[in-house]
Design an enzyme around this catalytic site. Sequence first.
Site, PDB file in Angstrom:
ATOM      1  N   TRP A 362      22.158  60.291  13.409  1.00 24.81           N
ATOM      2  CA  TRP A 362      23.443  59.664  13.059  1.00 24.81           C
ATOM      3  C   TRP A 362      23.268  58.623  11.955  1.00 24.81           C
ATOM      4  CZ3 TRP A 362      24.810  54.386  14.283  1.00 24.81           C
ATOM      5  CH2 TRP A 362      23.830  53.680  14.958  1.00 24.81           C
ATOM      6  N   ASP A 363      22.023  58.290  11.641  1.00 20.00           N
ATOM      7  CA  ASP A 363      21.735  57.351  10.564  1.00 20.00           C
ATOM      8  C   ASP A 363      22.412  57.771   9.259  1.00 20.00           C
ATOM      9  OD1 ASP A 363      19.901  57.223  12.640  1.00 20.00           O
ATOM     10  OD2 ASP A 363      18.209  56.685  11.377  1.00 20.00           O
ATOM     11  N   GLU A 493      19.111  50.815  22.266  1.00 20.73           N
ATOM     12  CA  GLU A 493      18.417  51.684  23.217  1.00 20.73           C
ATOM     13  C   GLU A 493      17.566  50.918  24.232  1.00 20.73           C
ATOM     14  OE1 GLU A 493      18.122  55.494  20.156  1.00 20.73           O
ATOM     15  OE2 GLU A 493      16.422  54.119  20.371  1.00 20.73           O
ATOM     16  N   LYS A 603      17.642  45.720  20.992  1.00 23.07           N
ATOM     17  CA  LYS A 603      16.830  46.402  19.987  1.00 23.07           C
ATOM     18  C   LYS A 603      17.507  46.379  18.631  1.00 23.07           C
ATOM     19  CE  LYS A 603      14.827  50.937  18.902  1.00 23.07           C
ATOM     20  NZ  LYS A 603      14.752  52.363  19.272  1.00 23.07           N
ATOM     21  N   GLN A 604      18.797  46.663  18.631  1.00 23.91           N
ATOM     22  CA  GLN A 604      19.541  46.682  17.378  1.00 23.91           C
ATOM     23  C   GLN A 604      21.000  46.360  17.639  1.00 23.91           C
ATOM     24  OE1 GLN A 604      19.045  51.177  16.870  1.00 23.91           O
ATOM     25  NE2 GLN A 604      21.002  50.872  15.860  1.00 23.91           N
TER      26      GLN A 604
END
Length: 775
Positions: A362-363, A493, A603-604
């Site tokens: 999906w990046d 995640e 994580k992000q």
Amino acid sequence: MKQYITPNPWSVIEEGFHPEENEITESLMSLGNGRMGQRGNFEEKYSGKTLLGNYVAGVYFPDKTRVGWWKNGYPDYFAKVINACNWIGIDVEIDGQILDLHTCQIEEFYRELDMKRGVLSRHCTAITPQGQRVRIESERFCSMVDDESGAIKYSVKALNFDGHITLTPYLDGTIRNRDANYDETFWQEISKETSFAEGILTLETKPNPYGVEQFEVTTGMRFDIKKNGKKLDFQSHPVKNEKYVAGKVVTEISEGDELTLFKYAVNLSSANYKREELTEKAKNYLDRITKKGYSSLLSEHELAWADKWERNDIEIVGDMEAQQGIRFNIFHLQQTYTGEDESLNIGPKGFTGEKYGGVTYWDTEAYCIPFYLATSGKHVARNLLIYRYKHLAKAIENAGKLGFSQGAALYPMVTMNGEESHNEWEITFEEIHRNGAIAFAIYDYINYTGDKVYLAEYGLEVLIAISRFWKQRVNWSAQKEKFVMLGVTGPNEYENNVNNNWYTNYLAVWCLKYTLSAIEYVRSQEKADAIFAKVEFDQEAETKDWQEIIDKMYFPYDPEREVFLQQDGFLDKELKTVDQISEHRPINQKWSWDRILRSCFIKQADVLQGLYLFEDHFDQGTLRRNFDFYEPMTVHESSLSPCVHSILASSLGKKEKAYEMYVRTARLDLDDYNNDTEDGLHITSMAGTWMSVVKGFAGQRVRDGVLVLNPYIPEGWDAYSFRIGFRGITMRIEVTRQAVIIENPTTESVEVQVWGKQYSVLGEVRHELKGAAAE
């Protein structure tokens, strides 16, 4: 962090050999041209730390899934771009002893990736174990013009000896993937042939039980040799081994003599040619490029790069490391994907390594499309969307395997051909926000280009299928009297299998709303009936269900802090800030997974990812409260995270934080922030570096068809400039401490809003807008 790379505005330079970091340097100095690519390996043998890597775009193998416990819905295989024939190899023997820099004493060493020209070069002086001093100079490139070819200029000079030198340029198909699930080789030989100074090797991917296409790749080489600048009359002794062809040349050399070998190579695959024509086409291709010669090939390649830089360069005045970082990111994005083939996409590592299999995530939609929209022709981003449209049937099939029906589509988390090939349950089944990223990319493309025709041609079918998925994925909570989404994983995640991930819920509702508006537009163009018939769409019943979900979706929220919650139960965690764990990072390498999942650490960007995408939906107070709450808990152990924080920090006036996050994303690989650059570069997150400057520092947005800029200059910069293409016009924007300067080289005018004021930027005029760019 590792900081052995020399700061330079246009080059990545290693001064002095760092063998312990060689795999990192190989990643940094990778080459590509959209069709093929390779890591920055040495041409001669090297027995030290190295990861050989050559890749052909679109060619992959379905490696059998390896999991401990099988779950219904798991894919049978992991599709991965595989290590292909090594075409750069040139063995060097001095009086019968193989030249290996790992066993030599290195007197002097210099390796450089010239990003302006797209050329990798190296020179070094080495002393062999037998005491011979030898000078090596090499230069190579993957042609941006003849994009299925590459060329090498390789020189060896005797500094203190007379003797015999053997040069053996070769093609080697015996390579392996380091990431093979069962340590298999993926290639079998079809044919090979040699003639004078030429070799042709055709390999085929092994048969597989999954019905995935087998690929053939024909690699061809030719070479020529000069001695002291003059053409050498030489004999080429053919060598044939299993999956290997070479031409061996033995010649005498005296002290001071220099041999220069020119090697030309091509990689042609059955993805683009008929199998029975591959060998003939490869020979014809070699005829063409060798007729041009090395110098002409290089000149054409350099001109192609000059044209690219004219359209996409970002120039920073006053900060060398920032300058090097942004050009490094732009360079690798442009050589990874050119947009000329709608069957190709962008792997997270591009042509720089094996990790993540080189497949599509999906990046692409969330990070890369904004970059290509502004720096390339409209067709480049359009082809990325068409890639997903052509995989729609597979996305519907993927959803069917998980129990969804009636044309609902779940696009794969990772894929080569549209089939899901990821086998971690918390991602394969639960990281469903990827569907929303694809829908948002359709909106982003149309909003930026004005190409609403795309909705009727391709977009609406995809949006309907995705909306059908959201309808079936939610369920009604009698306790909450709301629709909820259970058992999901958001972009963060480090929290798996949660209920009501705010980002996923918000994205689902937005998708439904956007699909409804797309339906109304296509109906107004009288093109909807054919699409409705094709997908068996019951407009009244289905849109009624969608509207009910829009009206009654549940979003977790903390009224005390006035922030959106990552998911249900987030406040049950012990809330800490990242600075309390600095000695135990990265946590994904130091902590157990159980400990990570129970922690608050992110994580992000997750909630902040949603606020970045839908910034205009929220007031500044909401944006600020959520940023201030979540940013201190984010460890940024995903390459996709810092850029989102940088852009939001810029819009909130947090300039120091914005710059900190920019440096982290810009130099993520150059400085090896996450200790993983040796696996390959973070290609897709590189687009986030570009966004950090253009969307962050320059405040670029598109609102109501108008290009918007709200620029400022980070502390320590004197000025910066960038090119941006918008609605067919490429403008140069320069931001100084006194003004914003806009140059429109066309004869057409374009509307641009700067600091809240709208201007008609006339063509062939330099517009200087005074303002407080530094404030």
